[in-house]
Motif scaffolding. Structure first.
Motif, PDB file in Angstrom:
ATOM      1  N   LEU A  16       0.825  -1.211   0.000  1.00  0.00           N
ATOM      2  CA  LEU A  16       0.000   0.000   0.000  1.00  0.00           C
ATOM      3  C   LEU A  16       0.862   1.265   0.000  1.00  0.00           C
ATOM      4  N   LEU A  17       1.968   1.200   0.726  1.00  0.00           N
ATOM      5  CA  LEU A  17       2.878   2.342   0.774  1.00  0.00           C
ATOM      6  C   LEU A  17       3.451   2.637  -0.611  1.00  0.00           C
ATOM      7  N   GLN A  18       3.886   1.593  -1.307  1.00  0.00           N
ATOM      8  CA  GLN A  18       4.463   1.786  -2.637  1.00  0.00           C
ATOM      9  C   GLN A  18       3.408   2.231  -3.653  1.00  0.00           C
ATOM     10  N   ILE A  19       2.215   1.701  -3.539  1.00  0.00           N
ATOM     11  CA  ILE A  19       1.127   2.132  -4.429  1.00  0.00           C
ATOM     12  C   ILE A  19       0.809   3.604  -4.206  1.00  0.00           C
ATOM     13  N   ASN A  20       0.819   4.012  -2.941  1.00  0.00           N
ATOM     14  CA  ASN A  20       0.572   5.421  -2.631  1.00  0.00           C
ATOM     15  C   ASN A  20       1.639   6.311  -3.246  1.00  0.00           C
ATOM     16  N   TYR A  21       2.901   5.895  -3.133  1.00  0.00           N
ATOM     17  CA  TYR A  21       3.985   6.664  -3.738  1.00  0.00           C
ATOM     18  C   TYR A  21       3.820   6.747  -5.254  1.00  0.00           C
ATOM     19  N   LEU A  22       3.517   5.635  -5.882  1.00  0.00           N
ATOM     20  CA  LEU A  22       3.370   5.623  -7.335  1.00  0.00           C
ATOM     21  C   LEU A  22       2.221   6.518  -7.781  1.00  0.00           C
ATOM     22  N   TYR A  23       1.109   6.443  -7.084  1.00  0.00           N
ATOM     23  CA  TYR A  23      -0.045   7.279  -7.447  1.00  0.00           C
ATOM     24  C   TYR A  23       0.295   8.759  -7.350  1.00  0.00           C
ATOM     25  N   THR A  28       1.841  14.114  -9.705  1.00  0.00           N
ATOM     26  CA  THR A  28       2.736  15.272  -9.624  1.00  0.00           C
ATOM     27  C   THR A  28       2.983  15.768 -11.041  1.00  0.00           C
ATOM     28  N   PRO A  29       2.606  16.999 -11.345  1.00  0.00           N
ATOM     29  CA  PRO A  29       2.727  17.471 -12.736  1.00  0.00           C
ATOM     30  C   PRO A  29       4.173  17.595 -13.185  1.00  0.00           C
ATOM     31  N   LYS A  30       4.431  17.201 -14.411  1.00  0.00           N
ATOM     32  CA  LYS A  30       5.749  17.386 -15.002  1.00  0.00           C
ATOM     33  C   LYS A  30       5.888  18.839 -15.425  1.00  0.00           C
ATOM     34  N   GLU A 175      27.969   1.089  -6.922  1.00  0.00           N
ATOM     35  CA  GLU A 175      27.569   2.359  -7.529  1.00  0.00           C
ATOM     36  C   GLU A 175      26.188   2.255  -8.163  1.00  0.00           C
ATOM     37  N   LYS A 176      25.897   1.131  -8.802  1.00  0.00           N
ATOM     38  CA  LYS A 176      24.577   0.931  -9.405  1.00  0.00           C
ATOM     39  C   LYS A 176      23.492   0.874  -8.333  1.00  0.00           C
ATOM     40  N   MET A 177      23.806   0.247  -7.202  1.00  0.00           N
ATOM     41  CA  MET A 177      22.841   0.190  -6.109  1.00  0.00           C
ATOM     42  C   MET A 177      22.518   1.602  -5.620  1.00  0.00           C
ATOM     43  N   GLN A 178      23.531   2.456  -5.510  1.00  0.00           N
ATOM     44  CA  GLN A 178      23.291   3.833  -5.089  1.00  0.00           C
ATOM     45  C   GLN A 178      22.481   4.605  -6.135  1.00  0.00           C
ATOM     46  N   GLU A 179      22.725   4.329  -7.399  1.00  0.00           N
ATOM     47  CA  GLU A 179      21.937   4.964  -8.460  1.00  0.00           C
ATOM     48  C   GLU A 179      20.460   4.625  -8.306  1.00  0.00           C
ATOM     49  N   VAL A 180      20.182   3.335  -8.124  1.00  0.00           N
ATOM     50  CA  VAL A 180      18.796   2.890  -7.988  1.00  0.00           C
ATOM     51  C   VAL A 180      18.175   3.482  -6.729  1.00  0.00           C
ATOM     52  N   GLU A 181      18.921   3.486  -5.643  1.00  0.00           N
ATOM     53  CA  GLU A 181      18.408   4.059  -4.394  1.00  0.00           C
ATOM     54  C   GLU A 181      18.075   5.530  -4.573  1.00  0.00           C
ATOM     55  N   GLN A 182      18.942   6.274  -5.281  1.00  0.00           N
ATOM     56  CA  GLN A 182      18.721   7.700  -5.473  1.00  0.00           C
ATOM     57  C   GLN A 182      17.532   7.967  -6.394  1.00  0.00           C
ATOM     58  N   LEU A 183      17.384   7.171  -7.449  1.00  0.00           N
ATOM     59  CA  LEU A 183      16.222   7.310  -8.332  1.00  0.00           C
ATOM     60  C   LEU A 183      14.933   7.087  -7.551  1.00  0.00           C
ATOM     61  N   THR A 184      14.932   6.050  -6.729  1.00  0.00           N
ATOM     62  CA  THR A 184      13.764   5.755  -5.905  1.00  0.00           C
ATOM     63  C   THR A 184      13.488   6.880  -4.919  1.00  0.00           C
ATOM     64  N   LEU A 185      14.548   7.414  -4.343  1.00  0.00           N
ATOM     65  CA  LEU A 185      14.402   8.506  -3.381  1.00  0.00           C
ATOM     66  C   LEU A 185      13.799   9.743  -4.031  1.00  0.00           C
ATOM     67  N   MET A 186      14.163   9.999  -5.291  1.00  0.00           N
ATOM     68  CA  MET A 186      13.586  11.155  -5.993  1.00  0.00           C
ATOM     69  C   MET A 186      12.089  10.964  -6.235  1.00  0.00           C
ATOM     70  N   LEU A 187      11.699   9.755  -6.583  1.00  0.00           N
ATOM     71  CA  LEU A 187      10.267   9.476  -6.746  1.00  0.00           C
ATOM     72  C   LEU A 187       9.538   9.658  -5.417  1.00  0.00           C
ATOM     73  N   ILE A 188      10.130   9.141  -4.351  1.00  0.00           N
ATOM     74  CA  ILE A 188       9.527   9.264  -3.025  1.00  0.00           C
ATOM     75  C   ILE A 188       9.463  10.732  -2.588  1.00  0.00           C
ATOM     76  N   THR A 189      10.490  11.491  -2.927  1.00  0.00           N
ATOM     77  CA  THR A 189      10.510  12.917  -2.587  1.00  0.00           C
ATOM     78  C   THR A 189       9.352  13.651  -3.242  1.00  0.00           C
ATOM     79  N   GLY A 190       9.206  13.456  -4.559  1.00  0.00           N
ATOM     80  CA  GLY A 190       8.116  14.114  -5.271  1.00  0.00           C
ATOM     81  C   GLY A 190       6.753  13.674  -4.785  1.00  0.00           C
ATOM     82  N   ALA A 191       6.581  12.360  -4.605  1.00  0.00           N
ATOM     83  CA  ALA A 191       5.298  11.826  -4.154  1.00  0.00           C
ATOM     84  C   ALA A 191       4.973  12.278  -2.740  1.00  0.00           C
TER      85      ALA A 191
END
Length: 379
Positions: A16-23, A28-30, A175-191
């Motif tokens: 539910l938490l991840q669905i909420n973030y995705l929604y 969030t307008p581009k 380094e790839k793990m940090q990339e993925v973590e940061q991408l996810t964090l940006m989505l979570i930040t916006g959401a």
């Protein structure tokens, strides 16, 4: 049976938490700046640096090359006791819109251990424009970075905004793990900002009004923490101006930096980040991080229990399916927006590596390990 019900409960909350973030990410307008937008607003770019000789030149050159009228922006560099060639490189630009100040020349502003906050406060007082944009000396910026943030200020009538920070592509799995973590964090930040569940910001890419910075008394009350120039400020802004906070969902507003090269540096940095959370008034994000950590712990224990025959493998299967399914949805969404879909090729090994990382970080926190209280580091 009790363990299975616990696994089901954790899985449902996680899903539910991840669905909420995705929604909330989707709604969030581009931000897209019209070609006919003519900027008229002045802006002060603030960079607090400490031993950034390897990157400050490229950082300044990128800002000087912005698609923005040069007479409408200035760059203030606050040198926090650098012992390398950082100051000389900045001076070497010899450009009218670049000003450099040595923090040590203004002892009345220095509040240890909050050197970066001290530097930002000094720069705000020195700024000639009301709009302040904060970035780091190890970042690079797309040519429409200033233009996009200023346009967002105009369109949304906000007093504080934060924008994406992502990592440059790396070679190693760490380094790839940090990339993925940061991408996810940006989505979570916006959401999170859109939904108001929690407020995150990144000190490498945020902006505010000088007047509202003073309205909330800057970092007063937070100077005992070395980190948190971003989180403490967005929290104050949300409390004072609840309807005027914004996330800039745009590639043109995204700045780029590098990740850590080794485990020791990564863990120390994350521990430093965690140290500021106890000073925040709103505890939602801390509780979410604790829940995610507990999920990974339960995930690991259920795997060990099923392999040793202590418990049925069913709880592990439930936890495994939900976390991998949810994470894939979030990571694929974030990587698609930020044009990093190649990272999905490493999704499976990165999930195992991330669980190890979360558990190791949690253990370090549990035994009281402290972070690297560097003079200036990206927050």
């Amino acid at each position: 049976m009790i363990i299975l019900w616990i696994a089901l409960g954790f899985s449902l909350v996680y899903l539910l938490l991840q669905i909420n973030y995705l929604y909330n990410w989707y709604i969030t307008p581009k931000v897209e700046v019209p070609a006919n937008f003519i900027p008229t607003e002045g802006v002060t770019i603030v960079i607090v640096v400490h031993n950034e000789e390897r990157s400050i030149g490229a950082c300044l050159q990128g800002i000087l090359s912005q698609n923005y009228p040069e007479h409408l922006f200035e760059i203030i560099v606050i040198d926090d006791d650098s012992t390398d060639a950082t100051s000389a490189i900045v001076n070497g630009f010899d450009h009218d819109i670049i000003s450099q100040y040595q923090l040590s020349d203004f002892p009345e502003y220095i509040k240890a251990p909050a050197y970066k906050k001290s530097g930002i406060t000094l720069a705000v007082d020195k700024a000639k424009f009301d709009t302040i944009m904060i970035t780091d000396g190890d970042c690079t910026h797309p040519k429409d970075w200033i233009r996009t943030l200023i346009y967002t200020f105009h369109q949304n009538k906000v007093v504080f905004l934060t924008a994406p920070v992502i990592l440059m592509p790396g070679r190693t799995m760490l380094e790839k793990m940090q990339e993925v973590e940061q991408l996810t964090l940006m989505l979570i930040t916006g959401a999170g900002i859109t939904s108001r569940i929690h407020d995150l910001a990144n000190g490498a890419n945020m902006a505010f009004r000088k007047s509202t910075f003073r309205d909330v008394n800057g970092y007063e009350g937070n100077m005992q923490y070395a980190s948190g120039d971003d989180m403490f400020l967005i929290e104050k802004m949300r409390l004072a101006f609840p309807d005027n906070i914004c996330f800039v969902k745009s590639l043109e507003a995204t700045v780029y930096t590098t990740g850590k090269k080794d485990w020791a540096s990564l863990i120390k940095q994350r521990l430093r980040w965690a140290g500021k959370n106890k000073g925040l008034q709103r505890k939602a994000i801390s509780r979410i991080w604790m829940f995610v950590g507990a999920y990974h712990l339960l995930f690991a224990l259920s795997l060990i229990g099923s392999l040793t025959g202590i418990v049925s493998p069913l709880p592990f299967i439930v936890l495994f399916i939900i976390i991998w399914f949810s994470n894939f949805l979030v990571i694929s969404t974030a990587s698609a927006f930020f044009q990093r879909t190649s990272l999905l090729k490493s999704f499976v090994p990165l999930q195992f590596l991330y669980t190890f990382y979360i558990l190791r970080l949690g253990l370090m926190m549990a035994i009281g390990k402290k972070g690297d209280w560097a003079r200036v580091s990206p927050d």
